[in-house]
Design a protein around this motif. Structure first.
Motif, PDB file in Angstrom:
ATOM      1  N   ALA A 144       0.833  -1.208   0.000  1.00 12.00           N
ATOM      2  CA  ALA A 144       0.000   0.000   0.000  1.00 12.00           C
ATOM      3  C   ALA A 144       0.864   1.254   0.000  1.00 12.00           C
ATOM      4  N   GLU A 145       1.961   1.229   0.763  1.00 13.63           N
ATOM      5  CA  GLU A 145       2.877   2.377   0.789  1.00 13.63           C
ATOM      6  C   GLU A 145       3.526   2.586  -0.574  1.00 13.63           C
ATOM      7  N   LEU A 146       3.891   1.488  -1.237  1.00 17.98           N
ATOM      8  CA  LEU A 146       4.486   1.581  -2.571  1.00 17.98           C
ATOM      9  C   LEU A 146       3.515   2.237  -3.549  1.00 17.98           C
ATOM     10  N   TYR A 147       2.259   1.781  -3.541  1.00 16.56           N
ATOM     11  CA  TYR A 147       1.269   2.337  -4.463  1.00 16.56           C
ATOM     12  C   TYR A 147       0.952   3.792  -4.128  1.00 16.56           C
ATOM     13  N   GLN A 148       0.979   4.131  -2.858  1.00  9.95           N
ATOM     14  CA  GLN A 148       0.749   5.520  -2.453  1.00  9.95           C
ATOM     15  C   GLN A 148       1.853   6.422  -3.003  1.00  9.95           C
ATOM     16  N   THR A 149       3.069   5.925  -2.981  1.00  4.05           N
ATOM     17  CA  THR A 149       4.199   6.688  -3.499  1.00  4.05           C
ATOM     18  C   THR A 149       4.131   6.820  -5.017  1.00  4.05           C
ATOM     19  N   ALA A 150       3.731   5.741  -5.685  1.00  6.44           N
ATOM     20  CA  ALA A 150       3.745   5.717  -7.155  1.00  6.44           C
ATOM     21  C   ALA A 150       2.567   6.457  -7.780  1.00  6.44           C
ATOM     22  N   PHE A 151       1.395   6.420  -7.120  1.00  2.00           N
ATOM     23  CA  PHE A 151       0.185   6.976  -7.724  1.00  2.00           C
ATOM     24  C   PHE A 151      -0.545   7.904  -6.760  1.00  2.00           C
ATOM     25  N   ALA A 152      -0.641   9.166  -7.149  1.00  2.00           N
ATOM     26  CA  ALA A 152      -1.467  10.086  -6.370  1.00  2.00           C
ATOM     27  C   ALA A 152      -2.938   9.798  -6.606  1.00  2.00           C
ATOM     28  N   LYS A 153      -3.271   9.348  -7.830  1.00  6.64           N
ATOM     29  CA  LYS A 153      -4.629   8.950  -8.197  1.00  6.64           C
ATOM     30  C   LYS A 153      -4.589   7.534  -8.735  1.00  6.64           C
ATOM     31  N   TYR A 154      -5.650   6.746  -8.443  1.00  8.20           N
ATOM     32  CA  TYR A 154      -5.718   5.376  -8.945  1.00  8.20           C
ATOM     33  C   TYR A 154      -7.174   4.950  -9.011  1.00  8.20           C
ATOM     34  N   PRO A 155      -7.543   4.117 -10.006  1.00  9.72           N
ATOM     35  CA  PRO A 155      -8.960   3.762 -10.172  1.00  9.72           C
ATOM     36  C   PRO A 155      -9.550   2.936  -9.036  1.00  9.72           C
ATOM     37  N   THR A 156      -8.707   2.219  -8.303  1.00  9.60           N
ATOM     38  CA  THR A 156      -9.181   1.392  -7.195  1.00  9.60           C
ATOM     39  C   THR A 156      -8.475   1.815  -5.908  1.00  9.60           C
ATOM     40  N   PRO A 157      -9.029   1.479  -4.734  1.00  7.95           N
ATOM     41  CA  PRO A 157      -8.423   1.892  -3.449  1.00  7.95           C
ATOM     42  C   PRO A 157      -7.218   1.064  -3.055  1.00  7.95           C
ATOM     43  N   ILE A 158      -6.250   0.994  -3.963  1.00  8.48           N
ATOM     44  CA  ILE A 158      -5.096   0.124  -3.737  1.00  8.48           C
ATOM     45  C   ILE A 158      -4.117   0.699  -2.718  1.00  8.48           C
TER      46      ILE A 158
END
Length: 280
Positions: A144-158
């Motif tokens: 979750a931390e990785l995805y938070q860093t990589a994407f400010a916006k994302y289609p799903t609550p990843i």
């Protein structure tokens, strides 16, 4: 005949052949009834209630349903060969807001098509210090931390670890790459068991570890898993402006299948997504 209650906004969310994605303001439909006219009318009403202004339909190529969609102003956006248990599929869209139908600038596909696509990842080892393994529930927080860093916006609550755990329990397999003990890259195969298809998705690499060919190792790793599960077709939706992701798809033997306009809420907002597919 479909009743009005059948497609009420609340009921719509519960149907397995619908995929209602509120963040991207879209509804995906994988199964059409005989009464396509009544269906689209009621689906449109339900979509408005959910503030969704794009309807997406997956239908077998050459089917009656395809002709019905064309008669209702639905436009073809692409194809995924072999999507429905080996049967070729076309992807149609109906826009409920004209502004949603306008393509964005910067699609790299013409440039990518001109490149000589070869990948040696299957014969080369990961760079020293990197290891790859399957994602497990205990990795969810770090993912979750990785995805938070990589994407400010994302289609799903990843960005939510609990959501990632739920994905793992629902036919989603993650390939993770670590540098030492630190998670630096993740990618997944989201399996559609009923169609014998799987989507390559949720790909993210920390900025300082990009350009090292990590995804080119994760793709074949996930592809082997898909083959073990009896999957016929792998497919992927890549950001139309992402040179790296489109090149990786081409290098891994995927075929370009078209562009889905203003399809996913990611990066800069609603972005165009290129379709890629591969028959296994």
């Amino acid at each position: 005949m479909i009743s009005g209650d059948f497609l009420s906004a609340g009921t719509l969310m519960e149907k397995s052949y619908f995929d209602v994605e509120l963040v991207s303001r879209r509804v995906k439909v994988y199964d059409l009834p005989d009464d396509v006219s009544g269906f689209i009318k009621e689906l449109t009403q339900a979509a408005y209630k959910k503030d969704c202004d794009k309807l997406i339909f997956y239908v077998k190529t050459g089917s009656k349903e395809e002709a019905d969609l064309q008669a209702h102003s639905c436009k073809i956006e692409g194809e995924i060969k072999g999507f429905f248990r080996g049967d070729d599929t076309r992807v149609y869209a109906k826009y409920l807001n004209p502004a949603r139908e306008k393509k964005k600038e910067g699609n790299v596909i013409d440039y990518v098509k001109q490149l000589n696509h070869t990948s040696t990842a299957k014969t080369k080892k990961l760079m020293d210090g990197y290891t790859m393994k399957w994602g497990r529930e205990e990795n969810a927080e770090e993912m979750a931390e990785l995805y938070q860093t990589a994407f400010a916006k994302y289609p799903t609550p990843i960005h939510n670890p609990e959501y990632i755990v739920d994905m793992m329990k629902d036919h989603v397999h993650f390939a993770l790459i670590f540098k030492g003990e630190k998670l630096v890259s993740a990618c997944s195969a989201d399996v559609f068991p009923e169609y014998k298809a799987a989507e390559f998705t949720d790909c993210a690499t920390l900025p300082e570890h990009r350009g090292k060919g990590l995804l080119s190792h994760q793709y074949p790793f996930l592809e082997e898993k898909a083959k073990e599960l009896g999957i016929n077709t792998m497919f992927s939706y890549t950001r139309a402006t992402s040179m790296g992701m489109n090149i990786v798809a081409a290098q891994q033997g995927f075929t370009y299948g078209g562009c889905m306009i203003q399809n996913s809420w990611i990066g800069t907002g609603l972005e165009d997504m290129n379709i890629w597919y591969k028959i296994l």
